[in-house]
Design an enzyme around this catalytic site. Structure first.
Site, PDB file in Angstrom:
ATOM      1  N   TYR A 128       0.857  -1.189   0.000  1.00  0.00           N
ATOM      2  CA  TYR A 128       0.000   0.000   0.000  1.00  0.00           C
ATOM      3  C   TYR A 128       0.889   1.233   0.000  1.00  0.00           C
ATOM      4  O   TYR A 128       1.866   1.286  -0.737  1.00  0.00           O
ATOM      5  CB  TYR A 128      -0.971  -0.067   1.191  1.00  0.00           C
ATOM      6  CG  TYR A 128      -2.125   0.886   1.074  1.00  0.00           C
ATOM      7  CD1 TYR A 128      -2.952   0.861  -0.049  1.00  0.00           C
ATOM      8  CD2 TYR A 128      -2.399   1.816   2.060  1.00  0.00           C
ATOM      9  CE1 TYR A 128      -4.014   1.738  -0.184  1.00  0.00           C
ATOM     10  CE2 TYR A 128      -3.465   2.699   1.948  1.00  0.00           C
ATOM     11  CZ  TYR A 128      -4.266   2.652   0.823  1.00  0.00           C
ATOM     12  OH  TYR A 128      -5.309   3.526   0.701  1.00  0.00           O
ATOM     13  N   LYS A 168     -20.597 -20.074  -8.310  1.00  0.00           N
ATOM     14  CA  LYS A 168     -19.941 -19.984  -9.618  1.00  0.00           C
ATOM     15  C   LYS A 168     -18.473 -19.624  -9.440  1.00  0.00           C
ATOM     16  O   LYS A 168     -17.596 -20.163 -10.122  1.00  0.00           O
ATOM     17  CB  LYS A 168     -20.644 -18.923 -10.465  1.00  0.00           C
ATOM     18  CG  LYS A 168     -20.325 -18.994 -11.941  1.00  0.00           C
ATOM     19  CD  LYS A 168     -21.183 -20.019 -12.643  1.00  0.00           C
ATOM     20  CE  LYS A 168     -21.013 -19.952 -14.145  1.00  0.00           C
ATOM     21  NZ  LYS A 168     -21.955 -20.814 -14.864  1.00  0.00           N
TER      22      LYS A 168
END
Length: 752
Positions: A37, A92
């Site tokens: 970050y 899925k």
């Protein structure tokens, strides 16, 4: 509990749902976090701002698919809304990850207007490498997919339309081959005219069927030109309007070659099946219950009925998971701009071809040991067959490159290796060895050649160019087994009961006459024991290597090659080694099968042989002599043996690898312990060759690592023999036999 209660418990157990976000880079230190970050993340941001394509280099975009739904047409549930569809979309994502190592964000949109959905999905294009549309009702789904494909520069695929089309298309290719009919001549009837049916009909035309031979029926009957002119059907159904008299499904099915059901349960009777043409094909894919039951359709006629359903409890399940993960895998890996018709056809053809290949034992076991062999009851592969990834994804990638929609090129052979690595480190390691074997195949004698697994393994060795197998056993039985298995294979057979093998008996007698074997006993052993026959065959140079042990206990299988082939000139002892593969490391464990209580000299020799084996896998060895003591913390006879073995190796100029010990197992494999507490160790990095102090410890250790540590095991590999001999474990699968044959071939190459 019933299935519903089990499912609720499964989904709500902590943490709720089925997916999570995990990191792929270290996040253990302040520096790690500053790279992940602020402030370090600024530099990749600048690079992407300068060149947007760099997002594929510096972010996860290239392996990230958005699964997008508004929940308006969830299978079996209908229009349940976006929020309620989330468990399906998470599921899925599970399938994408499980079968093709693709990451997924599921996106549930509380929108009904196609224009709103198009704008929402298009706005997310910077996030994803591809978009899978899911459970969006027709006809809106057609417009949404068409517009997104036009407006976006990444693959967009509506699985409800194309998944069933591709999988059933593969089944149709094989069904027509079996019943001897031509696609272009087939009369095809569809029951159902929704998104899946229309896409499937279109795809069959792409495969070679004629549009004028397709009759499509909806709930009002046959879709005719007259109905289209009256405005009874939408523009998508109208594509398949025929200039025929109006009628119902029963009328349409008379004389049909193929029935494709994507409608409702129980709509087809046995009388309707009997009205079809000879050797009909019936794809009854309504879920959860088909248009006609499997047994009912089969019993309706006496000729061949090739039947497929959407159910897993019957042969030929048309399951979309055979398609979308692998299609996206290939599309993502060449950075395709779309999934076009050529790519879908390539996927169907690859699936059809795979169904004709020998099925791995692990797949057969996963489906209850039912026979899986190309024919009316096996026209499409099973979803759990790992080879689907290696067949479909490269075919799709090739089609993308050839059709001009790929933005990057790849070498197909090297690509298969990267795909194998995604499924586990063991596949990656074995690929190194198998590639070496293919470069110069050797003759490998298979001592139990009349065993079905050995015949199948021999076929695969020859087919893949890994080895030149020689099956030892009864010639007629072996050839009959190959025929029964449907293998296009003319195996080389060495039949001990026929031909002149006097020289083998003479040699065995010469080697063992001072060990109590008479000439007649030697002749009897050569004729009746494939292990002795194969051992003499290798010792005499008529074969380069040998495999045995499939139907024998390990000690009895090992005895003949030890007596006949013996150990190498620089070896006094043979040893058994297992290669264990974890997600990010590999470890060789020795001795796990042969020496019960080795002394320091034997331990040192075993270590050298295992280090040589590691290098055949392109692994640079670092050896640890294991004990329950760390560098003298306990001093007794047991701890002194591994300590002295390490000293022997350090003083041996031919031992050109780092070795240390004695040490505890965690010291050997945990970097913080090794380089923290014991910074004086000769090992700079954790060990990858673990030498156990005795057979008991070795056998227990590798099995615990395999079962509780989640390691995959390759072996046992026999080291220290004069010529390559490997004793497989009873009950090993065909892939294990083929893998060890590859190791044996590489051993033989090294001996030249």
């Amino acid at each position: 509990m019933g299935l519903d209660e089990d499912s609720l418990d499964y989904h709500r157990s902590d943490p709720p749902g089925k997916i999570e976000i995990s990191t792929t880079k270290p996040t253990n230190t302040q520096r790690d976090l500053s790279l992940a970050y602020s402030p370090g993340v600024a530099e990749p941001c600048r690079k992407i701002a300068e060149n947007p394509d760099d997002a594929y280099q510096y972010t996860a975009k290239g392996n990230l698919v958005g699964v997008v739904s508004n929940g308006s047409a969830v299978l079996g549930l209908g229009d349940i809304g976006a929020q309620a569809s989330k468990p399906v979309m998470e599921g899925k994502g599970v399938l994408f990850k499980r079968f093709a190592d693709i990451d997924v964000f599921d996106i549930e949109l509380d929108q009904a207007d196609p224009g709103d959905i198009v704008r929402s999905v298009k706005a997310m294009e910077p996030t994803f490498g591809g978009v899978n549309l899911e459970d969006i009702k027709a006809p809106e789904c057609f417009e949404i997919e068409e517009r997104l494909r036009e407006e976006m520069d990444i693959p967009v695929f509506h699985d409800d339309q194309h998944g069933t089309a591709i999988i059933s298309g593969a089944a149709l290719l094989n069904a027509t081959e079996i019943n001897g009919k031509d696609l272009e001549d087939l009369k095809i009837v569809f029951s159902g005219a929704g998104a899946s049916a229309i896409a499937t009909a279109r795809f069959y035309v792409s495969l070679g069927a004629r549009k004028e031979n397709i009759l499509m029926c909806d709930s009002s009957g046959i879709i005719t030109e007259e109905r289209a002119e009256r405005g009874d059907v939408n523009e998508y159904k109208a594509q398949f309007a025929r200039d025929v008299p109006e009628g119902d499904l029963e009328d349409a099915m008379e004389g049909a070659d193929v029935f494709v059901g994507l409608s409702v349960a129980g709509i087809v009777s046995q009388e309707m099946v009997r009205s079809m043409a000879d050797d009909p094909v019936i794809f009854a894919m309504a879920n959860p219950d088909p248009e006609i039951g499997y047994e009912e359709a089969k019993a309706a006629r006496e000729d061949t009925v090739i039947m497929a359903t959407g159910r897993s409890d019957y042969p030929n399940m048309v399951n979309n998971v055979l398609g979308f993960p692998f299609i996206f895998r290939g599309a993502l890996d060449v950075r395709a701009t779309e999934i076009n018709e050529d790519m879908k056809i390539a996927a169907a053809e690859a699936l059809a071809d795979l169904a004709k290949q020998d099925v791995p034992d692990a797949v057969v076991k996963a489906y209850g040991d039912q026979p899986l062999q190309f024919g009316p009851d096996y026209i499409i592969p099973k979803p759990l067959d790992p080879r689907v990834l290696f067949e479909v994804a490269p075919a799709v990638a090739d089609a993308a490159m050839e059709s001009g929609v790929a933005r990057s090129e790849l070498d197909t052979e090297a690509y298969v290796e990267t795909l194998e690595a995604r499924l586990g480190k063991s596949r990656e390691m074995m690929r190194v060895v198998l590639n070496k074997a293919k470069s110069d195949p050797k003759r490998v004698a298979l001592a139990e050649g009349d065993d079905e697994k050995m015949v199948r393994a021999a076929y695969q060795m020859a087919e893949e160019g890994i080895a030149n197998p020689v099956l030892i056993g009864d010639r007629e039985e072996i050839e009959a087994t190959a025929d029964d298995l449907g293998l296009d294979f003319d195996p080389e057979v060495a039949d001990p009961t026929s031909g002149d093998h006097e020289a083998y008996a003479d040699r065995l007698y010469e080697l063992r006459r001072r060990k109590g074997i008479t000439r007649s006993e030697a002749e009897d052993l050569v004729e009746k024991d494939g292990n002795y026959f194969g051992s003499v065959m290798v010792e005499q140079g008529d074969a380069d290597a040998m495999l045995t042990g499939l139907s024998h206990h390990y000690p009895s299988a090992l005895r003949p090659p030890l007596q006949v082939v013996g150990t190498a000139e620089d070896a006094d002892y043979a040893a058994g080694v297992y290669l264990l593969t974890f997600k990010n490391r590999v470890i060789f464990c020795a001795d796990t099968t042969v020496n019960q209580d080795p002394d320091e000299e034997v331990l040192a020799e075993i270590t050298k042989h295992t280090a040589e084996l590691a290098r055949r896998f392109n692994v640079e060895p670092r050896a640890a002599m294991l004990s329950y003591s760390n560098f003298g913390s306990v001093d007794n006879e047991g701890t002194r043996k591994p300590r002295q073995a390490a000293e022997i190796l350090r003083e041996d100029p031919t031992a050109d690898f780092p070795v240390d010990g004695e040490m505890q197992a965690d010291t050997a494999v945990v970097e913080e312990i090794l380089n923290g507490t014991y910074e004086f160790s000769d090992l700079d990095d954790p060990a990858n060759v673990l030498v156990f102090p005795n057979l008991e410890a070795g056998n227990i250790g590798y099995k615990l690592l395999q079962r509780l540590g989640g390691a995959e095991a390759i072996g046992p590999m026999l080291v220290g023999m004069d010529k390559p001999v490997h004793v497989i474990q009873r009950g090993d699968e065909v892939k294990d036999i083929v893998n060890l044959a590859g190791v044996a071939v590489v051993d033989a190459q090294q001996n030249e």
